[in-house]
Design an enzyme around this catalytic site. Sequence first.
Site, PDB file in Angstrom:
ATOM      1  N   THR A 126     -21.772   7.361 -14.243  1.00 11.15           N
ATOM      2  CA  THR A 126     -20.842   7.498 -13.109  1.00 11.15           C
ATOM      3  C   THR A 126     -20.464   8.957 -12.854  1.00 11.15           C
ATOM      4  O   THR A 126     -20.453   9.771 -13.795  1.00 11.15           O
ATOM      5  CB  THR A 126     -19.559   6.686 -13.428  1.00 11.15           C
ATOM      6  N   ASP A 127     -20.093   9.233 -11.614  1.00 13.41           N
ATOM      7  CA  ASP A 127     -19.622  10.593 -11.288  1.00 13.41           C
ATOM      8  C   ASP A 127     -18.303  10.912 -11.984  1.00 13.41           C
ATOM      9  O   ASP A 127     -17.890  12.076 -12.042  1.00 13.41           O
ATOM     10  CB  ASP A 127     -19.488  10.781  -9.762  1.00 13.41           C
ATOM     11  N   GLU A 128     -17.618   9.871 -12.508  1.00 13.24           N
ATOM     12  CA  GLU A 128     -16.317  10.110 -13.153  1.00 13.24           C
ATOM     13  C   GLU A 128     -16.453  10.952 -14.421  1.00 13.24           C
ATOM     14  O   GLU A 128     -15.466  11.512 -14.893  1.00 13.24           O
ATOM     15  CB  GLU A 128     -15.622   8.786 -13.483  1.00 13.24           C
ATOM     16  N   TYR A 151     -11.716   5.213 -19.358  1.00 16.19           N
ATOM     17  CA  TYR A 151     -12.998   4.713 -18.827  1.00 16.19           C
ATOM     18  C   TYR A 151     -14.013   5.852 -18.749  1.00 16.19           C
ATOM     19  O   TYR A 151     -15.134   5.742 -19.277  1.00 16.19           O
ATOM     20  CB  TYR A 151     -12.795   4.086 -17.443  1.00 16.19           C
ATOM     21  N   LYS A 155     -17.569   6.415 -20.808  1.00 14.60           N
ATOM     22  CA  LYS A 155     -18.884   6.538 -20.157  1.00 14.60           C
ATOM     23  C   LYS A 155     -19.540   7.869 -20.539  1.00 14.60           C
ATOM     24  O   LYS A 155     -20.751   7.929 -20.777  1.00 14.60           O
ATOM     25  CB  LYS A 155     -18.744   6.446 -18.629  1.00 14.60           C
TER      26      LYS A 155
HETATM   27  P1  NAD Z   1     -18.810  -4.807 -13.208  1.00 13.01           P
HETATM   28  O1  NAD Z   1     -17.515  -4.647 -13.908  1.00 13.01           O
HETATM   29  O2  NAD Z   1     -18.855  -5.499 -11.888  1.00 13.01           O
HETATM   30  O3  NAD Z   1     -19.838  -5.595 -14.156  1.00 13.01           O
HETATM   31  C1  NAD Z   1     -19.998  -5.287 -15.515  1.00 13.01           C
HETATM   32  C2  NAD Z   1     -20.913  -6.346 -16.105  1.00 13.01           C
HETATM   33  O4  NAD Z   1     -21.123  -6.025 -17.493  1.00 13.01           O
HETATM   34  C3  NAD Z   1     -20.321  -7.772 -16.062  1.00 13.01           C
HETATM   35  O5  NAD Z   1     -21.300  -8.691 -15.652  1.00 13.01           O
HETATM   36  C4  NAD Z   1     -19.893  -8.018 -17.500  1.00 13.01           C
HETATM   37  O6  NAD Z   1     -19.914  -9.379 -17.856  1.00 13.01           O
HETATM   38  C5  NAD Z   1     -20.946  -7.202 -18.262  1.00 13.01           C
HETATM   39  N1  NAD Z   1     -20.486  -6.806 -19.600  1.00 13.01           N
HETATM   40  C6  NAD Z   1     -19.304  -6.196 -19.922  1.00 13.01           C
HETATM   41  N2  NAD Z   1     -19.241  -6.006 -21.248  1.00 13.01           N
HETATM   42  C7  NAD Z   1     -20.401  -6.487 -21.778  1.00 13.01           C
HETATM   43  C8  NAD Z   1     -20.922  -6.549 -23.099  1.00 13.01           C
HETATM   44  N3  NAD Z   1     -20.225  -6.088 -24.146  1.00 13.01           N
HETATM   45  N4  NAD Z   1     -22.151  -7.083 -23.263  1.00 13.01           N
HETATM   46  C9  NAD Z   1     -22.862  -7.559 -22.219  1.00 13.01           C
HETATM   47  N5  NAD Z   1     -22.406  -7.539 -20.948  1.00 13.01           N
HETATM   48  C10 NAD Z   1     -21.194  -6.997 -20.733  1.00 13.01           C
HETATM   49  O7  NAD Z   1     -19.429  -3.367 -13.128  1.00 13.01           O
HETATM   50  P2  NAD Z   1     -20.170  -2.572 -11.933  1.00 13.01           P
HETATM   51  O8  NAD Z   1     -19.149  -2.030 -11.039  1.00 13.01           O
HETATM   52  O9  NAD Z   1     -21.275  -3.387 -11.430  1.00 13.01           O
HETATM   53  O10 NAD Z   1     -20.752  -1.337 -12.779  1.00 13.01           O
HETATM   54  C11 NAD Z   1     -21.999  -1.452 -13.448  1.00 13.01           C
HETATM   55  C12 NAD Z   1     -22.332  -0.133 -14.095  1.00 13.01           C
HETATM   56  O11 NAD Z   1     -22.366   0.897 -13.120  1.00 13.01           O
HETATM   57  C13 NAD Z   1     -21.314   0.312 -15.137  1.00 13.01           C
HETATM   58  O12 NAD Z   1     -22.004   0.919 -16.195  1.00 13.01           O
HETATM   59  C14 NAD Z   1     -20.465   1.329 -14.402  1.00 13.01           C
HETATM   60  O13 NAD Z   1     -19.917   2.256 -15.299  1.00 13.01           O
HETATM   61  C15 NAD Z   1     -21.493   1.952 -13.487  1.00 13.01           C
HETATM   62  N6  NAD Z   1     -20.989   2.509 -12.238  1.00 13.01           N
HETATM   63  C16 NAD Z   1     -20.190   1.758 -11.415  1.00 13.01           C
HETATM   64  C17 NAD Z   1     -19.801   2.292 -10.193  1.00 13.01           C
HETATM   65  C18 NAD Z   1     -18.953   1.497  -9.220  1.00 13.01           C
HETATM   66  O14 NAD Z   1     -18.536   2.048  -8.205  1.00 13.01           O
HETATM   67  N7  NAD Z   1     -18.699   0.226  -9.447  1.00 13.01           N
HETATM   68  C19 NAD Z   1     -20.207   3.576  -9.823  1.00 13.01           C
HETATM   69  C20 NAD Z   1     -21.012   4.306 -10.711  1.00 13.01           C
HETATM   70  C21 NAD Z   1     -21.405   3.762 -11.894  1.00 13.01           C
HETATM   71  O1  DAU Z   2     -16.727   6.946  -8.964  1.00 13.32           O
HETATM   72  C1  DAU Z   2     -17.430   5.903  -9.583  1.00 13.32           C
HETATM   73  C2  DAU Z   2     -16.443   4.928 -10.150  1.00 13.32           C
HETATM   74  O2  DAU Z   2     -15.866   4.258  -9.033  1.00 13.32           O
HETATM   75  C3  DAU Z   2     -17.039   3.919 -11.111  1.00 13.32           C
HETATM   76  O3  DAU Z   2     -17.545   4.579 -12.234  1.00 13.32           O
HETATM   77  C4  DAU Z   2     -15.977   2.905 -11.544  1.00 13.32           C
HETATM   78  O4  DAU Z   2     -16.565   1.905 -12.355  1.00 13.32           O
HETATM   79  C5  DAU Z   2     -15.389   2.271 -10.316  1.00 13.32           C
HETATM   80  O5  DAU Z   2     -14.326   1.416 -10.691  1.00 13.32           O
HETATM   81  C6  DAU Z   2     -14.881   3.330  -9.347  1.00 13.32           C
HETATM   82  O6  DAU Z   2     -13.725   4.006  -9.892  1.00 13.32           O
HETATM   83  P1  DAU Z   2     -12.471   4.396  -8.982  1.00 13.32           P
HETATM   84  O7  DAU Z   2     -11.290   4.535  -9.816  1.00 13.32           O
HETATM   85  O8  DAU Z   2     -12.814   5.521  -8.073  1.00 13.32           O
HETATM   86  O9  DAU Z   2     -12.437   3.049  -8.084  1.00 13.32           O
HETATM   87  P2  DAU Z   2     -11.237   2.140  -7.578  1.00 13.32           P
HETATM   88  O10 DAU Z   2     -11.842   1.159  -6.640  1.00 13.32           O
HETATM   89  O11 DAU Z   2     -10.403   1.630  -8.683  1.00 13.32           O
HETATM   90  O12 DAU Z   2     -10.377   3.178  -6.741  1.00 13.32           O
HETATM   91  C7  DAU Z   2     -10.940   3.907  -5.661  1.00 13.32           C
HETATM   92  C8  DAU Z   2      -9.856   4.819  -5.095  1.00 13.32           C
HETATM   93  O13 DAU Z   2      -8.811   4.013  -4.536  1.00 13.32           O
HETATM   94  C9  DAU Z   2      -9.198   5.667  -6.152  1.00 13.32           C
HETATM   95  O14 DAU Z   2      -8.845   6.932  -5.581  1.00 13.32           O
HETATM   96  C10 DAU Z   2      -7.922   4.892  -6.501  1.00 13.32           C
HETATM   97  C11 DAU Z   2      -7.555   4.243  -5.173  1.00 13.32           C
HETATM   98  N1  DAU Z   2      -6.860   2.943  -5.302  1.00 13.32           N
HETATM   99  C12 DAU Z   2      -7.398   1.981  -6.114  1.00 13.32           C
HETATM  100  C13 DAU Z   2      -6.781   0.756  -6.274  1.00 13.32           C
HETATM  101  C14 DAU Z   2      -7.385  -0.310  -7.170  1.00 13.32           C
HETATM  102  C15 DAU Z   2      -5.682   2.703  -4.610  1.00 13.32           C
HETATM  103  O15 DAU Z   2      -5.205   3.569  -3.858  1.00 13.32           O
HETATM  104  N2  DAU Z   2      -5.077   1.494  -4.778  1.00 13.32           N
HETATM  105  C16 DAU Z   2      -5.572   0.507  -5.578  1.00 13.32           C
HETATM  106  O16 DAU Z   2      -4.939  -0.576  -5.662  1.00 13.32           O
END
Ligand code: NAD
Ligand code: DAU
Length: 342
Positions: A126-128, A151, A155
């Site tokens: 992730t970019d985080e 988090y 990562k």
């Molecule tokens: P998500 O939370 O929707 O899904 C996570 C999945 O992992 C679920 O199906 C869960 O059951 C499974 N899981 C959790 N712990 C586990 C374990 N111990 N063993 C096996 N399975 C397990 O997540 P997402 O948003 O789809 O993110 C997927 C990946 O992409 C993550 O690695 C996250 O860090 C990365 N990522 C997410 C975003 C985003 O915006 N959502 C952006 C960049 C990177």
């Molecule tokens: O940048 C990549 C990441 O994006 C992934 O690695 C993470 O798994 C994913 O959860 C996401 O993280 P963020 O913290 O950026 O996403 P979130 O949807 O929680 O929040 C997006 C933005 O919105 C952030 O600036 C916080 C704000 N926010 C979020 C929630 C849940 C609010 O203002 N109110 C809210 O209730």
Amino acid sequence: MKNLMVTGGAGFIGSNFVRYMLGKHPEYNVLVYDKLTYAGNLDNLLEVAGDACYSFVRGDICDAAAVTEAMQAHQIDTVVNFAAETHVDRSIMDPDAFIMTDVYGTYTLLEVARRLGVERYHQISTDEVYGHIEGDHRSQETDNLAPRSPYAASKASGDLMVLAYYVTYGLPVTLTRGANNVGPYQYPEKVIPLFVTNAIDNQALPVYGDGKQRRDYQYVIDHCEGIDVVLQRGKPGEVYNVGTGSEMENLRMVEILLDELGKPASLIQHVEDRPGHDRRYCLNVDKLRALGWQPGYTHEEAIRATVRWYAANEWWWRKIKSGEFKEYYRRLYGDRKVISAT
Ligand code: NAD
Ligand code: DAU
């Protein structure tokens, strides 16, 4: 590459990736290995459940014996690891599971992959991990890691372990670092699905702080395509950023979302900010572009397409929001100070 194991494939991005890969590469077999935590959901995979090239094993990535058994039984040559705890707010409330899955789980997968001698181990990051980005800089793959939430720190630890396995053992690894994904099947704790589903029910949208934080909202299919390009043409040992390369203020995202639904701005409620909230992420994606990839959706197109999907798929999210989600929502937002309502 023939037999892929997609860990975390029942989650948001993982399930989109599985659908994408089965559609694009009918010659691959895809095994989803997933623990089915609160975020894992087999409804996300209903569209591929009958595909002869798809199979599912329920398991934890921290369980080396179970991972080994699944990989051997399916003759896995490629691992793509999406499995993680992913929500920043949950990591602030309860960091433990993040350390277990995102750090120890990643190590476990790497160790099994090394012992079994896979062709490729790909880590979804992730970019985080770059932390809050000052000025107008766009994070490059060579930038220092400066994670600021539990988090992001978990990562970043995973990333470092993946790179250590390349250097130390020669495991052929690649990594992608994605920006904020939006699209179908995202668990409604994340901002866009939370706000769309709240707005449909005329409930307040809890915007953290001033709402001027900046994110790169990219469509999930663009991310999936980027991962596929790295699997096909990426170089072992290398990291690739995946995003649109541009950014948007959260308040602008909310404006588009409300406009698509035809709902009023009076639903916006500014609430106490997230502790340690990163103000800005922005990626430089030139390295992936050089492999021939480019994003297909702008932020606005991605947000509007996502809103339409949630509006059309209440069967999917109403079940989730009526379960343990209610307790989570009360815990995170129940006593949160309201700063102002627009
Ligand atoms: P998500 O939370 O929707 O899904 C996570 C999945 O992992 C679920 O199906 C869960 O059951 C499974 N899981 C959790 N712990 C586990 C374990 N111990 N063993 C096996 N399975 C397990 O997540 P997402 O948003 O789809 O993110 C997927 C990946 O992409 C993550 O690695 C996250 O860090 C990365 N990522 C997410 C975003 C985003 O915006 N959502 C952006 C960049 C990177
Ligand atoms: O940048 C990549 C990441 O994006 C992934 O690695 C993470 O798994 C994913 O959860 C996401 O993280 P963020 O913290 O950026 O996403 P979130 O949807 O929680 O929040 C997006 C933005 O919105 C952030 O600036 C916080 C704000 N926010 C979020 C929630 C849940 C609010 O203002 N109110 C809210 O209730």
